[in-house]
Scaffold this motif. Structure first.
Motif, PDB file in Angstrom:
ATOM      1  N   ASN A  12       0.834  -1.202   0.000  1.00  7.97           N
ATOM      2  CA  ASN A  12       0.000   0.000   0.000  1.00  7.97           C
ATOM      3  C   ASN A  12       0.869   1.252   0.000  1.00  7.97           C
ATOM      4  O   ASN A  12       2.104   1.188  -0.088  1.00  7.97           O
ATOM      5  N   SER A  13       0.209   2.359   0.154  1.00 11.57           N
ATOM      6  CA  SER A  13       0.931   3.638   0.067  1.00 11.57           C
ATOM      7  C   SER A  13       1.937   3.820   1.189  1.00 11.57           C
ATOM      8  O   SER A  13       2.873   4.616   1.082  1.00 11.57           O
ATOM      9  N   ASP A  14       1.750   3.050   2.275  1.00 11.63           N
ATOM     10  CA  ASP A  14       2.707   3.104   3.387  1.00 11.63           C
ATOM     11  C   ASP A  14       3.761   2.001   3.261  1.00 11.63           C
ATOM     12  O   ASP A  14       4.457   1.688   4.241  1.00 11.63           O
ATOM     13  N   SER A  15       3.824   1.375   2.074  1.00  9.23           N
ATOM     14  CA  SER A  15       4.756   0.262   1.817  1.00  9.23           C
ATOM     15  C   SER A  15       4.494  -0.929   2.735  1.00  9.23           C
ATOM     16  O   SER A  15       5.398  -1.717   3.020  1.00  9.23           O
ATOM     17  N   ALA A  16       3.267  -1.036   3.221  1.00 11.42           N
ATOM     18  CA  ALA A  16       2.894  -2.198   4.034  1.00 11.42           C
ATOM     19  C   ALA A  16       2.442  -3.337   3.122  1.00 11.42           C
ATOM     20  O   ALA A  16       1.758  -3.113   2.113  1.00 11.42           O
ATOM     21  N   TYR A  17       2.841  -4.547   3.471  1.00 12.90           N
ATOM     22  CA  TYR A  17       2.491  -5.735   2.684  1.00 12.90           C
ATOM     23  C   TYR A  17       1.032  -6.074   2.958  1.00 12.90           C
ATOM     24  O   TYR A  17       0.640  -6.318   4.088  1.00 12.90           O
ATOM     25  N   ARG A  18       0.194  -6.080   1.903  1.00 16.64           N
ATOM     26  CA  ARG A  18      -1.234  -6.297   2.054  1.00 16.64           C
ATOM     27  C   ARG A  18      -1.742  -7.253   0.962  1.00 16.64           C
ATOM     28  O   ARG A  18      -1.015  -7.585   0.011  1.00 16.64           O
ATOM     29  N   MET A  19      -3.004  -7.654   1.141  1.00 17.26           N
ATOM     30  CA  MET A  19      -3.686  -8.507   0.176  1.00 17.26           C
ATOM     31  C   MET A  19      -4.974  -7.852  -0.274  1.00 17.26           C
ATOM     32  O   MET A  19      -5.578  -7.076   0.467  1.00 17.26           O
ATOM     33  N   ARG A  20      -5.349  -8.160  -1.507  1.00 17.38           N
ATOM     34  CA  ARG A  20      -6.651  -7.754  -1.976  1.00 17.38           C
ATOM     35  C   ARG A  20      -7.310  -8.938  -2.683  1.00 17.38           C
ATOM     36  O   ARG A  20      -6.629  -9.819  -3.220  1.00 17.38           O
ATOM     37  N   LEU A  21      -8.639  -8.944  -2.654  1.00 20.11           N
ATOM     38  CA  LEU A  21      -9.418 -10.003  -3.318  1.00 20.11           C
ATOM     39  C   LEU A  21      -9.930  -9.445  -4.621  1.00 20.11           C
ATOM     40  O   LEU A  21     -10.671  -8.445  -4.636  1.00 20.11           O
ATOM     41  N   VAL A  22      -9.547 -10.104  -5.730  1.00 18.40           N
ATOM     42  CA  VAL A  22      -9.837  -9.611  -7.065  1.00 18.40           C
ATOM     43  C   VAL A  22     -10.787 -10.575  -7.760  1.00 18.40           C
ATOM     44  O   VAL A  22     -10.611 -11.802  -7.702  1.00 18.40           O
ATOM     45  N   LEU A  23     -11.813 -10.033  -8.419  1.00 21.64           N
ATOM     46  CA  LEU A  23     -12.694 -10.809  -9.294  1.00 21.64           C
ATOM     47  C   LEU A  23     -12.144 -10.693 -10.704  1.00 21.64           C
ATOM     48  O   LEU A  23     -12.114  -9.600 -11.287  1.00 21.64           O
ATOM     49  N   ARG A  24     -11.681 -11.785 -11.255  1.00 24.81           N
ATOM     50  CA  ARG A  24     -11.052 -11.782 -12.581  1.00 24.81           C
ATOM     51  C   ARG A  24     -11.942 -12.520 -13.573  1.00 24.81           C
ATOM     52  O   ARG A  24     -12.361 -13.660 -13.337  1.00 24.81           O
ATOM     53  N   THR A  25     -12.217 -11.836 -14.683  1.00 25.67           N
ATOM     54  CA  THR A  25     -12.953 -12.434 -15.790  1.00 25.67           C
ATOM     55  C   THR A  25     -12.174 -12.186 -17.066  1.00 25.67           C
ATOM     56  O   THR A  25     -11.114 -11.546 -17.056  1.00 25.67           O
ATOM     57  N   SER A  26     -12.699 -12.659 -18.170  1.00 32.78           N
ATOM     58  CA  SER A  26     -12.029 -12.408 -19.456  1.00 32.78           C
ATOM     59  C   SER A  26     -12.052 -10.938 -19.823  1.00 32.78           C
ATOM     60  O   SER A  26     -11.292 -10.493 -20.692  1.00 32.78           O
ATOM     61  N   ASP A  27     -12.918 -10.149 -19.155  1.00 26.98           N
ATOM     62  CA  ASP A  27     -12.986  -8.708 -19.435  1.00 26.98           C
ATOM     63  C   ASP A  27     -12.015  -7.909 -18.575  1.00 26.98           C
ATOM     64  O   ASP A  27     -11.895  -6.682 -18.738  1.00 26.98           O
ATOM     65  N   GLY A  28     -11.367  -8.558 -17.596  1.00 24.10           N
ATOM     66  CA  GLY A  28     -10.424  -7.836 -16.760  1.00 24.10           C
ATOM     67  C   GLY A  28     -10.628  -8.123 -15.288  1.00 24.10           C
ATOM     68  O   GLY A  28     -11.395  -9.008 -14.887  1.00 24.10           O
ATOM     69  N   ASP A  29      -9.929  -7.315 -14.410  1.00 20.16           N
ATOM     70  CA  ASP A  29      -9.964  -7.494 -12.964  1.00 20.16           C
ATOM     71  C   ASP A  29     -10.791  -6.403 -12.307  1.00 20.16           C
ATOM     72  O   ASP A  29     -10.844  -5.255 -12.780  1.00 20.16           O
ATOM     73  N   ARG A  30     -11.422  -6.769 -11.163  1.00 18.61           N
ATOM     74  CA  ARG A  30     -12.099  -5.779 -10.323  1.00 18.61           C
ATOM     75  C   ARG A  30     -11.823  -6.141  -8.881  1.00 18.61           C
ATOM     76  O   ARG A  30     -12.030  -7.279  -8.465  1.00 18.61           O
ATOM     77  N   THR A  31     -11.339  -5.158  -8.083  1.00 18.48           N
ATOM     78  CA  THR A  31     -11.023  -5.400  -6.686  1.00 18.48           C
ATOM     79  C   THR A  31     -12.301  -5.388  -5.864  1.00 18.48           C
ATOM     80  O   THR A  31     -13.099  -4.436  -5.943  1.00 18.48           O
TER      81      THR A  31
END
Length: 994
Positions: A168-187
């Protein structure tokens, strides 16, 4: 919690789209053992657990290691059809477990990697069942865990959910859950430390979030369309709540009997509270509640209708064998009794019986932990077919077509314990170890009192007879005793080490004298002790079966055993025990030989059969990985052995020798090759339960006369001897000995020998019969002595019959049917009318006697010519009419002990009778007078009864009346005497023969 998917109706194109890459892989069977053998295929693999099953309407997928490569594959079944192999899946061995294969609607997601040998997924293939189209979505897994490193988490309809690392912006190690389809990614979610998708479909997901900072826990519902997030629960640890709901219309959490749920169409609205009919619910679908509870057989799965309209029922599964599909239907994966593993659909808390609601799980290499054989039944303990394991049984049979093994059926489900180490069988009873206790099951039901020792890791079951077992426990290490346990009562006692059980008795070795030992038998019901046999060596291990006793070693430090036949002093055979201790079965001895390499061969020799030799059965397989369990066994009650190969195939080998049918054999005692069409050849038959090659040897004394050979593919040995010797000439009459030997055509093992005698006769047995013309010729009473004698050689017995003429209602005389008097008698004479006669002879009747003979060749001759005997009419009979002066006299020696006497000239006696011959019986004496005989008014003769010495019951006159039985009038008239002192007539009886 398993993944969940929304139901989308499959189109008609599904059938064509189901032809995917690969098919169900069948494991190759191990090479058959030489001999009579049968194999049982490898058992089904373990039932998939909840996080390995995904369902959507009529489509079900699961992951299973059912292929020869030993790797997890994905499997698909639609409407209960044949499972299709989707290929190797990616490794899922991490703290958050994604579904490597899932189905949502009509889309199947398969997570794989370029290197399937342990890597996590680097791509997910989506298969559209309704169109057959495929697409691949990449996952940037690179093992580093650095920024943008990705982990596949779950399917989302025609997309996937991916956990992605970032800073993240504070250089902290984080995770995000992404919905991925053939049209692209959405967080969907971000700024957390880890995500585990508990349930998902095309519209939303329940996600366990490891929130940052501090690794807190929160379960959120995420709506894909609106991005709305609803917190369902905030557990303190990774432990999930009691239960979660995720159906096509709702999501929520279960706490006791309270369900807090939200509508998926409006997730932002407040929740509703629903009171459930039970506080035990762990899983919930549109129509079903399910939960588990502990029992003696493990954690059993129960289910009921959600609204309480159906009562709770035990589904015979375990707590993790359940999944809820995106169609709102609940499915259980379980081991079906007596069948195979399956994924089955529940409706209102019951297993659905509708077509297509059950998907069979294909067979694969299961972990069979133990084998046991008893009485031709094979038992296998399968720890992998069910979380608490099952015990299977299969009946073994042998016949002309070879050996066969019935499909295994489940005997019982067990909960805990190393069954592979303690499984023992005796008939229909089995002994297993469960949770530190020894339990006996009778036909799958617990019986008797379990022996609970708590820790059995150092124990070993030495012997089991169904009613008792001998246990070598920790104490035995110190005092050299065994624990004898009685199953029915729970009574235990100490007995000497080396003791064994057989036939309701305990056998032990006891020192007797300075150098001798005795084998003693103690009846466990009565306590009576007796000595079975004695030996002059120190007995090692003791084994008893039937009339045989085996000492596995005989003498201190010896590597040689001793086989003893009880009741004999000479049948004592050395047995090699240098490789392994031999095993004694019922009429079978199992021994071991060492190959040039490390292998050990099991051999079997049938006992009590001449010329039987030890036959190699198989090389012992290496021990299993489960606590070094042996993967072979022998049957001590029937001639069978079994072993399991590395592919999980169980092989059974028949170790016996052909046996004859329990029915009587057809072996004629003899024959008569005389060309009359009857018994011209000797054709015995013996029926065996196996194909045999046979040899029949015929001898006269010690000289061979004829040797016949043949094969019996169906087990029926049927030689034919035509009465000729080896040179082709006729063999002489007389008795011959025969010996039949037979060998199994597959194994070469001999059957028990047979011998006997057969008699050859070239003539039909004949006999003659004798009897007095009149009964009065032989005695003073109505008893007829009959005698008979053989006219040919070899006669062994006789049948005697009789007939008598009777007059019918029309007045016609006919000869009656032949009636039986004696059958198969060896006597040469008998008295008709004496005790045991069928009738008492009647005066005035003529009895005809016939005899036929049986001989030692099994022949029955023709009835002889008749010997006829008439029973005279006594002088006192009312059939006689007297005129003139007659007196009655008692005379002991006369017929019926009376006479009618007259000296008056002109006195007469008259009678009317039907017959063909007239006989007059009188006493001849020194004062005997004369009388004339008139038949039908005509004088036919004059009789003078004078004799210098007295003669009783003499036939003084015989006259033929004709050839047909007709009526006649007979009159006797006293004449003047030949002299003054010879004028008296002594009439005894009159006989008109018919």
């Amino acid at each position: 919690m398993p993944s969940h998917t929304r139901h989308v109706a499959l189109s008609a194109a599904v059938a064509g789209a189901l032809v995917l890459t690969g098919s169900v892989a069948l494991l190759p069977a191990a090479a058959a053992t030489t001999g009579v053998a049968a194999s049982l295929p490898a058992r089904t693999t373990s039932v998939p657990s909840a996080d390995q099953v995904s369902g959507s309407g009529r489509a079900v997928v699961w992951q299973q290691s059912a292929s020869a490569d030993g790797l997890p594959h994905g499997w698909l079944s639609v409407a209960g059809g044949t499972p299709q192999d989707l290929g190797v899946l990616a490794d899922t061995a991490e703290s958050a477990h994604p579904d490597a294969v899932s189905v949502q609607g009509s889309v199947v997601a398969t997570a794989t990697s370029a290197d399937p040998n342990g890597d996590l997924a680097d791509h997910v293939t989506l298969r559209h069942l309704d169109t057959g189209a495929r697409e691949t979505l990449a996952v940037a897994y690179d093992r580093s865990g650095d920024s943008l490193d990705e982990r596949y988490r779950a399917q989302a309809g025609d997309g996937i959910l991916v956990q992605q690392a970032y800073e993240n912006s504070d250089s902290a190690y984080r995770m995000r859950l992404v919905l991925r389809t053939s049209d692209g990614d959405r967080t969907l979610l971000s700024d957390d430390e880890q995500y585990e998708v508990l349930a998902s479909d095309a519209d939303g997901a329940l996600v366990l979030r490891r929130t940052a900072p501090g690794w807190g826990h929160r379960i959120d519902y995420v709506d894909f369309a609106t991005g709305t997030t609803v917190t369902v629960a905030e557990p303190d640890t990774d432990q999930l709540p009691q239960g979660l709901e995720f159906t096509p219309s709702r999501f929520g959490v279960i706490d006791g009997a309270t369900l807090t749920e939200w509508r998926r169409s409006a997730p932002g609205d407040g929740p509703a509270t629903v009171t459930l009919p039970t506080d035990k619910a762990r899983w919930i679908s549109d129509d079903t509640l399910a939960w588990y509870k502990g029992s003696a057989d493990g954690n059993e799965l129960y289910a009921m209708s959600r609204d309480g309209s159906t009562a709770a029922a035990d589904l015979d599964g375990t707590f993790s064998d359940i999944s809820v599909g995106d169609d709102g239907r609940m499915r259980v994966s379980l081991y079906r009794p007596d069948e195979d593993a399956a994924v089955q659909t529940l409706i209102d808390g019951r297993v659905s019986e509708a077509d297509g609601d059950a998907s069979t799980i294909p067979a694969g290499p299961a972990r069979l932990d133990a084998l046991a054989l008893s009485g031709g039944t094979l038992y296998t303990a399968d720890d992998s077919s069910r979380r608490t394991g099952v015990l299977l049984s299969s009946g073994l049979t042998v016949g002309p077509s070879g050996a066969s093994a019935a499909m295994p059926s489940r005997v019982l489900a067990y909960s805990t314990g190393t069954v592979h180490r303690t499984l023992a069988a005796a008939g229909h009873r089995v002994l297993v170890e469960q949770g530190g206790a020894y339990q006996v099951y009778d036909d799958g039901k617990p019986t008797g009192v379990p022996l609970d020792l708590g820790d059995v890791s150092a124990d070993q079951v030495r012997d089991f007879d169904g009613e008792h077992f001998l246990l070598s426990d920790r104490t035995t290490v110190y005092n050299d005793t065994l624990l004898l346990y009685t199953v029915a009562t729970g009574r235990s006692e100490r007995v000497p080490g080396g003791s064994v059980l057989y036939g309701g008795a305990l056998y032990t070795s006891v020192k007797s004298g300075t150098s001798g030992w005795s084998v003693r038998r103690t009846d466990l019901a009565t306590g009576t002790t007796s000595t079975v046999t004695t030996v002059d060596c120190l007995p090692g291990g003791l084994q008893v079966r039937g009339s045989w006793i085996l000492l596995t070693t005989c003498g201190a430090g010896s590597h040689q055993g001793l086989l003893i036949k009880t009741g004999t002093t000479t049948t004592r055979t050395p047995v090699d025990s240098s490789v392994m201790a031999p095993v004694l079965g019922t009429d079978t001895l199992y021994t071991f030989t060492s190959d040039t390499g490390p292998g050990i061969t099991l051999n079997a020799r049938v006992l009590g059969v001449a010329d039987a030799t030890a036959r190699p059965l198989f090389t012992l397989p290496s021990k299993a990985n489960t606590a070094a369990a042996e993967r072979w066994t022998v049957d001590r009650d029937a001639p069978w052995a079994a072993w399991m190969d590395g592919d999980g195939v169980t092989h059974t080998v028949w170790a016996g020798t052909p046996s004859r049918s329990s029915g009587p054999a057809s072996v004629p005692a003899g024959f008569s090759p005389n060309g009359d069409g009857s018994a011209d050849s000797w054709a015995p038959t013996w029926t065996y339960d196996r194909p045999v090659a046979w040899t029949l040897t015929l001898k006269s004394g010690s000289t061979p006369v004829r040797i016949l050979t043949g094969t019996a593919p169906g087990g029926k040995a049927a030689p034919v001897w035509d009465g000729r010797n080896t040179g082709g000439t006729a063999a002489a009459e007389g008795a011959y000995t025969w010996t039949l030997t037979a060998k199994d055509t597959v194994t070469g093992q001999p059957a028990a020998g047979l011998s006997g005698t057969v008699t050859l006769r070239r003539s039909v047995p004949a006999v003659s019969v004798t009897a007095p013309v009149l009964a009065s010729d032989a005695s003073a009473g109505e008893v007829i002595p009959v005698g008979w004698a053989a006219r040919t050689a070899g006669v062994t017995s006789y049948d005697i019959g009789w007939r008598v003429a009777t007059r019918g209602s029309t007045g016609v005389w006919t000869l009656g049917p032949l009636q039986t008097w004696r059958t198969r008698t060896t006597a040469r004479s008998a008295a008709f009318g004496a005790s045991g006669s069928p009738v008492t002879p009647k005066s005035g009747l003529t009895y005809r006697f016939y005899v036929r003979a049986h001989d030692d060749a099994g022949q029955t001759g023709a009835w002889s010519a008749a010997a006829a005997t008439g029973v005279p009419t006594d002088d006192r009979s009312s059939a006689l009419t007297y005129k003139g002066t007659w007196t009655s006299a008692s005379v002991t020696s006369a017929w019926a002990k009376t006479e009618r006497v007259s000296a008056a000239k002109g006195a007469t006696v008259s009678l009317t009778g039907d017959g063909t011959k007239l006989r007059i019986v009188a006493t001849r004496k020194s004062n005997g007078g004369r009388f004339s005989v008139l038949v039908d008014g005509v004088t036919v003769g004059t009789v003078n009864t004078y004799a210098p010495t007295t003669g009783y019951r003499k036939v003084v006159f015989t006259y033929t009346l004709g050839t047909k039985i007709t009526g006649h009038k007979v009159q006797l008239k006293v004449l003047s005497g030949s002299s003054a002192g010879r004028s008296t007539v002594h009439l005894d009886a009159v006989m008109v023969t018919r």
